[in-house]
Write a protein that holds these residues in place. Structure first.
Motif, PDB file in Angstrom:
ATOM      1  N   LYS A  25       0.746  -1.237   0.029  1.00 30.29           N
ATOM      2  CA  LYS A  25      -0.144   0.140   0.197  1.00 30.29           C
ATOM      3  C   LYS A  25       0.888   1.299  -0.003  1.00 30.29           C
ATOM      4  CE  LYS A  25      -4.147  -1.927   2.239  1.00 30.29           C
ATOM      5  NZ  LYS A  25      -4.399  -2.668   3.502  1.00 30.29           N
ATOM      6  N   ASN A  26       2.159   0.924   0.156  1.00 31.56           N
ATOM      7  CA  ASN A  26       3.007   2.001   0.145  1.00 31.56           C
ATOM      8  C   ASN A  26       3.464   2.516  -1.378  1.00 31.56           C
ATOM      9  OD1 ASN A  26       5.291   3.952   0.326  1.00 31.56           O
ATOM     10  ND2 ASN A  26       6.523   2.360   1.840  1.00 31.56           N
ATOM     11  N   LYS A  27       2.833   3.817  -1.724  1.00 31.25           N
ATOM     12  CA  LYS A  27       2.929   4.159  -3.141  1.00 31.25           C
ATOM     13  C   LYS A  27       4.707   4.608  -3.262  1.00 31.25           C
ATOM     14  CE  LYS A  27       1.928   9.091  -1.905  1.00 31.25           C
ATOM     15  NZ  LYS A  27       0.832  10.158  -1.999  1.00 31.25           N
ATOM     16  N   TYR A  28       4.933   5.101  -2.360  1.00 27.85           N
ATOM     17  CA  TYR A  28       6.728   5.431  -2.583  1.00 27.85           C
ATOM     18  C   TYR A  28       7.441   4.085  -2.958  1.00 27.85           C
ATOM     19  CZ  TYR A  28       5.102   9.609  -0.592  1.00 27.85           C
ATOM     20  OH  TYR A  28       4.304  10.666  -0.282  1.00 27.85           O
ATOM     21  N   ALA A  29       7.254   3.041  -2.054  1.00 29.22           N
ATOM     22  CA  ALA A  29       7.747   1.862  -2.410  1.00 29.22           C
ATOM     23  C   ALA A  29       7.520   1.121  -3.578  1.00 29.22           C
ATOM     24  CB  ALA A  29       7.368   0.660  -1.367  1.00 29.22           C
ATOM     25  N   ILE A  30       6.280   1.528  -4.278  1.00 35.51           N
ATOM     26  CA  ILE A  30       5.709   0.971  -5.625  1.00 35.51           C
ATOM     27  C   ILE A  30       6.482   1.737  -6.661  1.00 35.51           C
ATOM     28  CG2 ILE A  30       3.905   0.723  -7.198  1.00 35.51           C
ATOM     29  CD1 ILE A  30       2.164   0.622  -4.721  1.00 35.51           C
ATOM     30  N   ALA A  31       6.746   3.290  -6.281  1.00 34.87           N
ATOM     31  CA  ALA A  31       7.550   3.969  -7.299  1.00 34.87           C
ATOM     32  C   ALA A  31       8.804   3.479  -7.427  1.00 34.87           C
ATOM     33  CB  ALA A  31       7.198   5.437  -6.532  1.00 34.87           C
ATOM     34  N   ARG A  32       9.461   3.203  -6.270  1.00 37.44           N
ATOM     35  CA  ARG A  32      10.817   2.698  -6.286  1.00 37.44           C
ATOM     36  C   ARG A  32      11.034   1.125  -6.743  1.00 37.44           C
ATOM     37  NH1 ARG A  32      11.375   4.811  -0.657  1.00 37.44           N
ATOM     38  NH2 ARG A  32      10.324   2.803  -0.029  1.00 37.44           N
ATOM     39  N   GLY A  33      10.225   0.563  -6.586  1.00 35.63           N
ATOM     40  CA  GLY A  33      10.338  -1.024  -6.964  1.00 35.63           C
ATOM     41  C   GLY A  33      10.711  -2.015  -5.797  1.00 35.63           C
ATOM     42  N   TYR A  34      10.653  -1.467  -4.585  1.00 35.78           N
ATOM     43  CA  TYR A  34      11.063  -2.142  -3.436  1.00 35.78           C
ATOM     44  C   TYR A  34      10.751  -1.251  -2.066  1.00 35.78           C
ATOM     45  CZ  TYR A  34      15.192   1.047  -3.977  1.00 35.78           C
ATOM     46  OH  TYR A  34      15.967   2.142  -4.345  1.00 35.78           O
ATOM     47  N   GLU A  35      10.389  -2.336  -1.068  1.00 35.92           N
ATOM     48  CA  GLU A  35      10.263  -1.598   0.211  1.00 35.92           C
ATOM     49  C   GLU A  35      11.513  -1.259   0.627  1.00 35.92           C
ATOM     50  OE1 GLU A  35       7.383  -0.723   1.861  1.00 35.92           O
ATOM     51  OE2 GLU A  35       5.870  -2.159   0.967  1.00 35.92           O
ATOM     52  N   LEU A  36      11.788  -0.325   1.554  1.00 39.10           N
ATOM     53  CA  LEU A  36      13.188  -0.084   2.117  1.00 39.10           C
ATOM     54  C   LEU A  36      13.460  -1.160   3.449  1.00 39.10           C
ATOM     55  CD1 LEU A  36      13.467   3.700   2.274  1.00 39.10           C
ATOM     56  CD2 LEU A  36      14.827   2.105   0.981  1.00 39.10           C
ATOM     57  N   PRO A  37      14.446  -1.917   3.649  1.00 32.87           N
ATOM     58  CA  PRO A  37      14.635  -2.792   4.527  1.00 32.87           C
ATOM     59  C   PRO A  37      14.823  -2.236   5.970  1.00 32.87           C
ATOM     60  CG  PRO A  37      16.788  -2.424   3.317  1.00 32.87           C
ATOM     61  CD  PRO A  37      15.665  -1.594   2.613  1.00 32.87           C
ATOM     62  N   ARG A  38      14.835  -2.963   6.869  1.00 28.06           N
ATOM     63  CA  ARG A  38      14.983  -2.342   8.247  1.00 28.06           C
ATOM     64  C   ARG A  38      16.384  -1.689   8.353  1.00 28.06           C
ATOM     65  NH1 ARG A  38      17.423  -2.745  13.555  1.00 28.06           N
ATOM     66  NH2 ARG A  38      19.146  -3.131  12.319  1.00 28.06           N
ATOM     67  N   GLY A  39      17.375  -2.211   7.876  1.00 24.18           N
ATOM     68  CA  GLY A  39      18.815  -1.666   8.316  1.00 24.18           C
ATOM     69  C   GLY A  39      18.917  -0.458   7.554  1.00 24.18           C
ATOM     70  N   TRP A  40      18.170   0.027   6.332  1.00 28.89           N
ATOM     71  CA  TRP A  40      18.408   1.082   5.425  1.00 28.89           C
ATOM     72  C   TRP A  40      17.239   1.673   5.120  1.00 28.89           C
ATOM     73  CZ3 TRP A  40      23.160   3.279   4.369  1.00 28.89           C
ATOM     74  CH2 TRP A  40      23.355   4.265   3.287  1.00 28.89           C
ATOM     75  N   ARG A  41      17.027   2.965   5.603  1.00 27.71           N
ATOM     76  CA  ARG A  41      15.515   3.310   5.700  1.00 27.71           C
ATOM     77  C   ARG A  41      15.654   4.818   5.682  1.00 27.71           C
ATOM     78  NH1 ARG A  41      13.532   2.196  11.719  1.00 27.71           N
ATOM     79  NH2 ARG A  41      14.932   0.258  11.899  1.00 27.71           N
ATOM     80  N   VAL A  42      14.251   5.440   5.502  1.00 31.02           N
ATOM     81  CA  VAL A  42      14.155   6.994   5.503  1.00 31.02           C
ATOM     82  C   VAL A  42      13.323   7.021   6.946  1.00 31.02           C
ATOM     83  CG1 VAL A  42      14.397   7.451   3.141  1.00 31.02           C
ATOM     84  CG2 VAL A  42      12.007   6.737   4.325  1.00 31.02           C
ATOM     85  N   SER A  43      13.612   8.190   7.484  1.00 35.21           N
ATOM     86  CA  SER A  43      12.929   8.574   8.742  1.00 35.21           C
ATOM     87  C   SER A  43      11.330   9.123   8.156  1.00 35.21           C
ATOM     88  CB  SER A  43      13.548   9.580   9.606  1.00 35.21           C
ATOM     89  OG  SER A  43      13.781  10.667   9.246  1.00 35.21           O
ATOM     90  N   TYR A  44      11.166   9.354   7.086  1.00 43.24           N
ATOM     91  CA  TYR A  44       9.811   9.911   6.769  1.00 43.24           C
ATOM     92  C   TYR A  44       9.185   8.671   6.819  1.00 43.24           C
ATOM     93  CZ  TYR A  44       5.966  11.925   3.846  1.00 43.24           C
ATOM     94  OH  TYR A  44       4.955  12.220   3.434  1.00 43.24           O
ATOM     95  N   ASN A  45       7.659   8.792   7.341  1.00 38.36           N
ATOM     96  CA  ASN A  45       6.805   7.914   7.519  1.00 38.36           C
ATOM     97  C   ASN A  45       6.100   7.661   6.203  1.00 38.36           C
ATOM     98  OD1 ASN A  45       4.590   5.973   8.277  1.00 38.36           O
ATOM     99  ND2 ASN A  45       4.634   7.149  10.497  1.00 38.36           N
ATOM    100  N   GLU A  46       6.527   6.594   5.735  1.00 42.79           N
ATOM    101  CA  GLU A  46       5.858   6.392   4.354  1.00 42.79           C
ATOM    102  C   GLU A  46       4.471   5.826   4.284  1.00 42.79           C
ATOM    103  OE1 GLU A  46       8.662   4.128   2.043  1.00 42.79           O
ATOM    104  OE2 GLU A  46       9.649   6.202   1.082  1.00 42.79           O
ATOM    105  N   ALA A  47       4.220   4.847   5.274  1.00 41.54           N
ATOM    106  CA  ALA A  47       2.927   4.256   5.546  1.00 41.54           C
ATOM    107  C   ALA A  47       2.037   5.241   5.753  1.00 41.54           C
ATOM    108  CB  ALA A  47       2.955   3.228   6.642  1.00 41.54           C
TER     109      ALA A  47
END
Ligand code: ZN
Length: 711
Positions: A385-407
């Motif tokens: 449901k994460n439109k940013y993940a869809i645009a990127r092609g992947y969800e960001l993993p636990r160890g490498w992320r953004v602090s923006y709350n994408e959900a």
């Protein structure tokens, strides 16, 4: 409050003994000219002493700069590590329009090391997150100790500049480590409670044991209960959670010092420095506070702002925080689409991939199979449901992320240093939250699921029982609080809470992040003049003979009333970026403080006339040698179109073949080819034997000079 230093000394002694059996051997430290160990935290005093000792011993490759002072008067230091004898800057050769002058605060003439790719590494923006300070000290040691023995490190120090600021917030570190009062914020001299006195009601060492731990007392409205499995642990209840157990309140050791009925309401605590930077800074009633009165209102963030403004060679930046064991790459203040796709590719699929490998976490499939991002995007459309993940092609993993709350599509942060460094200065800036006991302690039990956090806390307490003889935790003891009555004092010694445990665990954290920054240093661009030739086409002696003497290469020219001897010289220069990344982030050359790469042909201005090509020519952003996985190259920077010369050059040597000039006039500067190479050409009239130099200057790719021998 007073601390009994004998207690502190005894504790350090115990730590040294206990580390002997967890495998810290002397061989690790063999090459050190300035010994440093990681058996305990260095704190403010230990850190200042160490970096000053390093500068005394390694003066050829280090320089200590005080970039500002905290509110309590403690210096904010940046240790510059680079070969001080190597490097040059453009203002050594060219009088710039706004020449930097000595004596202007923080805007001195550029130093040679500003002409090399720069790498900023800092720790303890939050005073109680001093694991970052230790990692900085470890990196300093690895660099200076490796210079004479490791050719790879020698080359890094020769060709690049490291700016290491172990304590952005020296007051916070001093209070947290040297005094043992955990303090995230900076210190401020202010009257928080409006009673005319400054900082008169901070925390108190109630039982006088030298540590400000915790006081727990029974309270029917309390939010804590005692853990069933380890009664030393206090478990926080969820909001509205019901319990049959005895409820407790837990506070830091504290009493009402100024008799106003409040505890700890006027301490040294100031503002949150990582909310005080300009990017996305705002005051918003709904958000956590601490951002200060205006961006860079704190002397610490102000000092960094000035430093970044005046050190435009920084491409890599790391802001160490604690804890969690993961890295935030930008952005936190804005959603994903504010990043350039190429920068996303560099951040995630080059740096993020390496980081996950180092910390031992799984790399997303989409980062390995970079050719088929579209396939992953299609798949995500069905599952995410994460439109940013869809645009990127992947969800960001636990160890490498953004602090923006994408959900929830909501920004988390505001006024954060790392976002600002990326958006304003064009740095590959990241914020690493150091320390995850489950990853950083060998053989530590692994927990997942609902109560994982509590299980980790239990295991950590047990670990300090076994490996540190229980010395990091103060057992609960009865105490009668002057205002709250009966209760108990105890808990983790604040110094050892939430930071990497000293000794082996801390060393492992340091080593991993040294390896990561070493990897990032290996990505830096590197500008090289690979070829430079100056060839005489004609020589002119007498103006009147100009046309006649075209036999051979004799042409005469006139300069004002005087006659001179001129050579008509063709200069051809090839410039290459031999480093892995381009000389700017994708949006970098467009940023206000940045500029594209430039090459100058320089000599005595009274003795050179530029017939074709201006004294400096713009090169755009020069790409690096590394293929950026998943980047189409469509967005890659191209050498810019040069404006065409409208007028003829200031003067043309009489007899100079005009047909040739006209043809060349259409393309006055021949900056050829994109990618990693630029070919530049000039035609100049040179009087006598005046020397010529080529200076190529790239803000982040370095400045290089070549003297031309005219043939
Ligand atoms: Zn932090």
């Amino acid at each position: 409050m007073k601390f009994r230093s004998s207690n502190v000394n005894r504790m350090v002694f115990v730590l040294v003994i206990s580390f002997a059996f967890i495998g810290v051997t002397d061989s690790v430290f063999a090459a050190q000219k300035v010994p440093i160990r990681f058996d305990d935290y260095h704190g403010y005093n230990g850190t200042v002493k160490y970096i000053k000792d390093v500068v005394k011993v390694h003066g050829n490759i280090t320089k200590l700069i005080e970039i500002g002072k905290s509110n309590m008067g403690r210096p904010i230091y940046v240790l510059v590590i680079t070969n001080m004898k190597k490097g040059t800057t453009v203002d050594t050769y060219v009088k710039l329009r706004n020449m930097r002058k000595e004596g202007v605060k923080n805007v001195p003439p550029m130093k040679p090391y500003q002409g090399k790719p720069g790498h900023w590494i800092c720790g303890s923006t939050h005073g109680n997150e001093y694991t970052g300070t230790e990692v900085c000290l470890y990196i300093i040691d690895k660099l200076v100790s490796g210079y004479d023995s490791d050719p790879k490190i020698k080359q890094l120090i020769d060709d690049q500049t490291f700016y290491i600021c172990p304590m952005v917030n020296p007051d916070g570190v001093y209070n947290s480590v040297d005094k043992g009062i955990s303090q995230r914020q900076n210190s401020m001299m202010k009257d928080d409670d409006g009673d005319g006195k400054i900082n008169e009601d901070g925390y108190d060492d109630l039982n006088g044991d030298g540590h400000i731990t915790q006081f727990r007392y029974k309270n029917p409205k309390g939010q804590y209960v005692i853990d069933d499995e380890d009664p030393r642990l206090m478990i926080r209840l969820r909001r509205n959670e019901k319990t049959e157990k005895q409820r407790y309140s837990v506070i830091r050791e504290d009493k009402d010092n100024d008799g106003d009925g409040k505890r700890g309401e006027d301490s040294e605590r100031g503002i949150d420095l990582n909310r005080n930077f300009p990017e996305g800074w705002f005051t918003d009633g709904g958000m956590a506070g601490g951002q200060g009165d205006y961006p860079t209102s704190a002397p610490e963030s102000h000092a960094i702002a000035e430093f970044f403004t005046n050190h435009t060679n920084i491409l890599m930046a790391q802001f160490y925080h604690t804890s969690g064991g993961f890295t935030y790459r930008p952005l936190g203040t804005a959603p994903h689409d504010k990043l350039h796709p190429k920068d996303v590719a560099v951040f995630d699929r080059i740096m993020g991939k390496k980081y996950l490998e180092i910390i031992g976490e799984e790399v997303p499939e989409a980062w390995k199979e970079t050719g088929s991002l579209d396939k992953f995007k299609e798949e995500l459309k069905k599952t995410s449901k994460n439109k940013y993940a869809i645009a990127r092609g992947y969800e960001l993993p636990r160890g490498w992320r953004v602090s923006y709350n994408e959900a929830r599509d909501r920004r988390y942060g505001y006024g954060m240093a790392s976002d600002w460094a990326y958006l304003q200065y064009g740095m590959y800036s990241i914020t690493t939250e150091l320390w995850n006991p489950q990853k950083d302690i060998k053989d530590f039990p692994q927990f997942t699921g609902e109560n994982a956090r509590i299980k980790v806390r239990r295991a950590l307490l047990k670990y300090q029982d076994e490996k540190y003889g229980g010395k990091l935790f103060v057992p609960w003891k009865k105490f009668k609080h002057p205002e709250l009555g009966e209760g108990e004092i105890g808990g983790w010694k604040p110094k050892y809470r939430s930071n990497a445990l000293p000794g082996k665990p801390l060393l492992d954290v340091c080593e991993k992040h040294w390896q990561f920054e070493l990897f990032r240093a290996g990505l830096q661009p590197e500008i090289v003049i690979t070829d430079a030739k100056a060839r005489v086409l004609y020589t002119v002696n007498k103006a009147n003979n100009a046309v006649a003497s075209q036999k051979g290469d004799q042409v005469s020219i006139k300069k004002g009333k005087s006659m001179g001897t001129y050579k008509i010289v063709e200069v051809n220069v090839t410039i290459e970026n031999k480093g892995k990344l381009a000389t700017h982030i994708a949006r970098g050359a467009q940023l206000a403080g940045n500029r594209e790469d430039v090459v100058w042909l320089i000599g005595d201005r009274d003795k050179i006339t530029y017939l074709q090509g201006t004294p400096f020519q713009k090169l755009g952003v020069i790409e690096g040698t590394m293929r950026i996985p998943g980047d189409s190259g469509r967005e890659a920077a191209r050498p810019p179109q040069q404006p065409q010369m409208r007028r003829m050059p200031r003067f043309i040597p009489p007899g100079f073949p005009m047909r040739r000039m006209r043809r060349q006039r259409l393309q006055p500067t021949e900056v050829k080819s994109g990618g990693t190479k630029r070919k530049v050409k000039w035609l100049v009239a040179v009087e006598g034997d005046t020397p010529l130099k080529v200076v190529v200057t790239s803000q982040k790719g370095g400045t290089k000079v070549k003297n031309l021998s005219i043939q």
